[in-house]
Design an enzyme around this catalytic site. Structure first.
Site, PDB file in Angstrom:
ATOM      1  N   SER A 138      -4.281   1.157  -4.493  1.00 25.59           N
ATOM      2  CA  SER A 138      -3.666  -0.242  -3.942  1.00 25.59           C
ATOM      3  C   SER A 138      -4.521  -0.964  -3.739  1.00 25.59           C
ATOM      4  CB  SER A 138      -2.472   0.245  -2.717  1.00 25.59           C
ATOM      5  OG  SER A 138      -3.600   0.354  -1.733  1.00 25.59           O
ATOM      6  N   HIS A 140       0.699  -1.154  -0.052  1.00 28.02           N
ATOM      7  CA  HIS A 140       0.222   0.065  -0.092  1.00 28.02           C
ATOM      8  C   HIS A 140       0.661   1.378  -0.076  1.00 28.02           C
ATOM      9  CE1 HIS A 140      -2.881   3.046   1.266  1.00 28.02           C
ATOM     10  NE2 HIS A 140      -2.209   3.346   2.324  1.00 28.02           N
ATOM     11  N   GLU A 147      -5.526   9.576   0.669  1.00 32.96           N
ATOM     12  CA  GLU A 147      -5.855   7.919   0.767  1.00 32.96           C
ATOM     13  C   GLU A 147      -7.013   7.829  -0.156  1.00 32.96           C
ATOM     14  OE1 GLU A 147      -4.129   5.988   2.039  1.00 32.96           O
ATOM     15  OE2 GLU A 147      -3.217   6.955   3.700  1.00 32.96           O
ATOM     16  N   HIS A 164       1.121   5.153  -2.769  1.00 31.25           N
ATOM     17  CA  HIS A 164       1.588   6.600  -2.296  1.00 31.25           C
ATOM     18  C   HIS A 164       2.995   6.959  -3.067  1.00 31.25           C
ATOM     19  CE1 HIS A 164      -0.847   7.247   1.205  1.00 31.25           C
ATOM     20  NE2 HIS A 164      -0.702   6.215   1.771  1.00 31.25           N
TER      21      HIS A 164
HETATM   22 FE    FE Z   1      -1.982   5.379   3.057  1.00 26.79          FE
END
Ligand code: FE
Ligand code: PHE
Length: 289
Positions: free
Chosen positions: A209, A144, A190, A149
């Site tokens: 993700s 993730h 996010e 990110h």
């Molecule tokens: Fe995160």
């Protein structure tokens, strides 16, 4: 880097009350800024295989769903068939936007988290999920954090936004407004959506993700999609154990950067007198994008 070993009391960032899974007591080094060495040698062949399979499956479904900035930067992560060394990513990332990734053993408390971001250091969890968690995981792991990110940190405007978020976090902490500000992180970094000329695309790491949420967030008729409005997003509660039922849409990363430039102090004061909005709830007059 400061090499003083800290005695670390795990604390949790966000609205969750689960303890972090990172092993703070493994006898390894956890530094005063809550970072740790990546310890790449301790990954097993199965760990690398999990990463490779996650990468392959997710990369295949990006076209038409992930934003252009993400797709353009993904190859900059380098290898896709094993967990990368953070150092190899940093050579490219630092040159692009002067950001770096640093390893952490799991979720870290607010102040060290904000401090790292304010210093353009992005904390990346060093462990990887188990095969049983292949499809959905409720806390960040290395897949993730890296896949979701780090490509976005290659975008100059977005990279500047995340640094400023960290600075704003330290300020919010002093004003006891972290819960409100954490929601902005949730609904942008996010779970953010961006409108491109061809249509909606994802830029939030929790979407990018996730095998199932990517299509849900961008194409499903079920969720509410609203233009990003700071008070609206900061009042909106979120779920950590299911797909989101509300998403906020931006027009550009420059818009996101400009929107968050003003001093939030009056906003926090105003929000203190307002009630929360449930995830997925639509207010009178709102319609979904
Ligand atoms: Fe995160
Ligand atoms: N402008 C915000 C403040 O004054 C800081 C901030 C910037 C918060 C970017 C979030 C994102 O508190």
């Amino acid at each position: 880097m400061d090499s003083t070993a800290a005695s670390v009391t795990p604390a949790v960032y966000g609205e969750s009350d689960r303890p972090p899974r990172g092993d703070y007591s493994r006898g390894g080094t956890v530094l005063a800024d809550y970072t740790c060495p990546q310890d790449w040698a301790s990954y097993t062949a199965a760990d690398h295989d999990t990463y490779r399979r996650l990468y392959e499956r997710q990369a295949a479904q990006l076209p038409g769903l992930a934003c252009d900035a993400f797709i353009a930067a993904l190859p900059s992560l380098g290898v896709k068939d094993r967990i990368p060394h953070f150092d190899e990513i940093n050579e490219r990332l630092y040159k692009a936007t002067r950001w770096e990734v640093v390893a952490v053993p799991g979720l870290i408390p607010e102040v060290p988290f904000f401090t790292l971001l304010a210093n353009r250091k992005f904390p990346v969890t060093d462990w990887i999920r188990t095969p049983e968690e292949f499809d959905y995981i409720v806390e960040p792991d290395v897949f993730h954090d890296l896949f979701g990110h780090v490509p976005m940190l290659f975008d100059p405007a977005f990279a500047d936004y995340v640094q400023r978020y960290g600075q704003g976090g330290l300020k919010a902490h002093a004003q006891e407004a972290c819960e409100k500000l954490a929601r902005l992180y949730w609904y942008t970094v996010e779970f953010g959506l961006i409108r491109q000329p061809e249509g909606l695309r994802a830029y939030g790491a929790g979407i990018l993700s996730s095998v199932g949420e990517l299509r849900h967030a961008v194409q499903s008729a079920a969720p509410l999609r609203l233009p990003l409005d700071l008070p609206r997003a900061m009042r909106t509660r979120y779920k950590i154990d299911s797909y989101q039922s509300t998403y906020f849409v931006i027009e550009s990363f420059a818009q996101l950067f400009d929107l968050t430039a003003p001093d939030f102090t009056p906003l926090y004061q105003m929000l203190a007198a307002q009630s929360d909005i449930e995830a997925g709830a639509k207010l009178p007059g709102e319609s979904s994008a």
